[in-house]
Design an enzyme around this catalytic site. Structure first.
Site, PDB file in Angstrom:
ATOM      1  CE  LYS A 110      42.738   2.858  40.535  1.00  0.00           C
ATOM      2  NZ  LYS A 110      43.769   1.855  40.648  1.00  0.00           N
ATOM      3  CG  HIS A 161      58.526  23.916  43.075  1.00  0.00           C
ATOM      4  ND1 HIS A 161      59.883  23.751  43.267  1.00  0.00           N
ATOM      5  CD2 HIS A 161      58.242  25.217  43.401  1.00  0.00           C
ATOM      6  CE1 HIS A 161      60.397  24.898  43.685  1.00  0.00           C
ATOM      7  NE2 HIS A 161      59.426  25.804  43.775  1.00  0.00           N
ATOM      8  CD  GLU A 193      41.069  18.594  40.595  1.00  0.00           C
ATOM      9  OE1 GLU A 193      41.771  18.600  41.618  1.00  0.00           O
ATOM     10  OE2 GLU A 193      39.973  18.026  40.550  1.00  0.00           O
TER      11      GLU A 193
HETATM   12  P1  ADP Z   1      41.119  24.806  44.630  1.00  0.00           P
HETATM   13  O1  ADP Z   1      39.969  23.950  45.082  1.00  0.00           O
HETATM   14  O2  ADP Z   1      40.757  26.273  44.550  1.00  0.00           O
HETATM   15  O3  ADP Z   1      41.749  24.317  43.366  1.00  0.00           O
HETATM   16  P2  ADP Z   1      43.353  23.653  46.105  1.00  0.00           P
HETATM   17  O4  ADP Z   1      43.274  23.309  47.557  1.00  0.00           O
HETATM   18  O5  ADP Z   1      43.358  22.537  45.116  1.00  0.00           O
HETATM   19  O6  ADP Z   1      42.204  24.696  45.809  1.00  0.00           O
HETATM   20  O7  ADP Z   1      44.678  24.524  45.934  1.00  0.00           O
HETATM   21  C1  ADP Z   1      45.052  24.910  44.639  1.00  0.00           C
HETATM   22  C2  ADP Z   1      45.834  26.215  44.622  1.00  0.00           C
HETATM   23  O8  ADP Z   1      47.006  26.101  45.422  1.00  0.00           O
HETATM   24  C3  ADP Z   1      46.336  26.505  43.208  1.00  0.00           C
HETATM   25  O9  ADP Z   1      45.367  27.208  42.442  1.00  0.00           O
HETATM   26  C4  ADP Z   1      47.601  27.330  43.475  1.00  0.00           C
HETATM   27  O10 ADP Z   1      47.268  28.705  43.546  1.00  0.00           O
HETATM   28  C5  ADP Z   1      48.080  26.845  44.854  1.00  0.00           C
HETATM   29  N1  ADP Z   1      49.253  25.937  44.830  1.00  0.00           N
HETATM   30  C6  ADP Z   1      50.322  26.075  45.688  1.00  0.00           C
HETATM   31  N2  ADP Z   1      51.221  25.114  45.454  1.00  0.00           N
HETATM   32  C7  ADP Z   1      50.772  24.352  44.427  1.00  0.00           C
HETATM   33  C8  ADP Z   1      51.293  23.204  43.724  1.00  0.00           C
HETATM   34  N3  ADP Z   1      52.479  22.669  44.048  1.00  0.00           N
HETATM   35  N4  ADP Z   1      50.536  22.681  42.722  1.00  0.00           N
HETATM   36  C9  ADP Z   1      49.355  23.219  42.406  1.00  0.00           C
HETATM   37  N5  ADP Z   1      48.795  24.297  43.031  1.00  0.00           N
HETATM   38  C10 ADP Z   1      49.494  24.870  44.035  1.00  0.00           C
HETATM   39  N1  RBF Z   2      40.085  11.742  42.273  1.00  0.00           N
HETATM   40  C1  RBF Z   2      39.380  10.586  42.224  1.00  0.00           C
HETATM   41  O1  RBF Z   2      38.202  10.573  42.564  1.00  0.00           O
HETATM   42  N2  RBF Z   2      39.937   9.413  41.802  1.00  0.00           N
HETATM   43  C2  RBF Z   2      41.240   9.336  41.409  1.00  0.00           C
HETATM   44  O2  RBF Z   2      41.689   8.256  41.013  1.00  0.00           O
HETATM   45  C3  RBF Z   2      42.028  10.538  41.464  1.00  0.00           C
HETATM   46  N3  RBF Z   2      43.335  10.523  41.121  1.00  0.00           N
HETATM   47  C4  RBF Z   2      44.066  11.692  41.168  1.00  0.00           C
HETATM   48  C5  RBF Z   2      45.414  11.651  40.830  1.00  0.00           C
HETATM   49  C6  RBF Z   2      46.184  12.823  40.857  1.00  0.00           C
HETATM   50  C7  RBF Z   2      47.631  12.750  40.468  1.00  0.00           C
HETATM   51  C8  RBF Z   2      45.580  14.049  41.259  1.00  0.00           C
HETATM   52  C9  RBF Z   2      46.391  15.311  41.302  1.00  0.00           C
HETATM   53  C10 RBF Z   2      44.238  14.083  41.614  1.00  0.00           C
HETATM   54  C11 RBF Z   2      43.463  12.909  41.580  1.00  0.00           C
HETATM   55  N4  RBF Z   2      42.125  12.919  41.920  1.00  0.00           N
HETATM   56  C12 RBF Z   2      41.388  11.747  41.893  1.00  0.00           C
HETATM   57  C13 RBF Z   2      41.432  14.196  42.158  1.00  0.00           C
HETATM   58  C14 RBF Z   2      41.257  14.576  43.607  1.00  0.00           C
HETATM   59  O3  RBF Z   2      40.095  13.968  44.084  1.00  0.00           O
HETATM   60  C15 RBF Z   2      41.128  16.117  43.638  1.00  0.00           C
HETATM   61  O4  RBF Z   2      42.364  16.678  43.284  1.00  0.00           O
HETATM   62  C16 RBF Z   2      40.675  16.655  44.954  1.00  0.00           C
HETATM   63  O5  RBF Z   2      39.403  16.183  45.221  1.00  0.00           O
HETATM   64  C17 RBF Z   2      40.638  18.191  44.937  1.00  0.00           C
HETATM   65  O6  RBF Z   2      39.820  18.710  43.954  1.00  0.00           O
HETATM   66 MG    MG Z   3      42.307  22.290  42.992  1.00  0.00          MG
END
Ligand code: ADP
Ligand code: RBF
Ligand code: MG
Length: 174
Positions: A107, A84, A79
């Site tokens: 973690k 931005h 992910e």
């Molecule tokens: P999902 O569980 O479907 O991944 P999220 O809540 O993680 O949903 O949102 C992810 C979506 O948000 C991405 O697929 C993208 O279309 C949109 N998005 C908008 N801004 C950003 C950003 N800065 N970084 C990543 N995804 C972004």
């Molecule tokens: N999820 C975890 O369970 N443990 C983590 O240490 C963790 N670190 C993350 C660090 C970054 C920079 C990002 C973008 C995500 C991280 N996540 C982590 C994932 C997070 O739980 C996840 O993005 C949300 O649950 C949405 O799928």
């Molecule tokens: Mg996501």
């Protein structure tokens, strides 16, 4: 990690729908085909690097690879949070990323607030580290401007071969 920098691209797919946007940290998820192709030495954890959507601008990013121990996922995910503010979602578009450096392992945390604080500190670390000259030059890499995967796919494969101590013998005319 011999595979860094690691270049890859893929379609942005729907993730776990946990609403990471509600946490203020949306993450663009890669499909299984990209996750399953990671080289063995790219361990799970949090990385920083560069990202672009389609053939748009290149931005700093942080990427989480693994099973989100806080949520105890059963499926490995990749992910990317692009540093931005976008006006719109970009599901279905091509996301290109280069993983430049490793921050920490994944973690579990005592609370959601602690997880958010950790992610925000990863973002701050990424912003600083990516200013180093050796990292800035990857922002300009033609991976982000060329339209095909092939060059970097070959380079990634060669890097793996080198790690395995294979020797490449150039053949005239090829
Ligand atoms: P999902 O569980 O479907 O991944 P999220 O809540 O993680 O949903 O949102 C992810 C979506 O948000 C991405 O697929 C993208 O279309 C949109 N998005 C908008 N801004 C950003 C950003 N800065 N970084 C990543 N995804 C972004
Ligand atoms: N999820 C975890 O369970 N443990 C983590 O240490 C963790 N670190 C993350 C660090 C970054 C920079 C990002 C973008 C995500 C991280 N996540 C982590 C994932 C997070 O739980 C996840 O993005 C949300 O649950 C949405 O799928
Ligand atoms: Mg996501």
């Amino acid at each position: 990690m011999k595979s860094l920098p690691y270049f890859c691209r893929g379609e942005v797919v729907r993730g776990f729908g946990r609403g990471s946007k509600e946490l203020g940290i949306p993450t663009a998820n890669f499909p299984d085909s990209v996750v399953d192709n990671l080289p063995a030495d790219i361990s799970t954890g949090i990385y920083y690097g560069w990202a672009c959507i389609g053939n748009g601008d290149v931005y700093k990013m942080v990427i989480s690879i693994g099973w989100n121990p806080y949520y105890k996922n059963t499926k490995k995910s990749m992910e990317t949070h692009v540093i931005h503010k976008f006006k719109e979602d970009f599901y279905g578009q091509t996301l290109s990323v280069v993983l430049v450096g490793y921050i920490r392992s994944e973690k579990s945390f005592p609370s959601l607030e602690d997880l958010i604080a950790a992610i925000n500190s990863d973002i701050e670390e990424a912003k600083v580290k990516l200013e180093l000259p050796e990292h800035i030059k990857l922002k300009e890499d033609n991976f982000f401007t060329s339209t095909t995967n092939s060059n970097k796919a070959i380079q990634n494969a060669l890097q793996e071969l080198k790690g395995n101590k294979f020797v490449l013998i150039p053949v005239l005319g090829c």
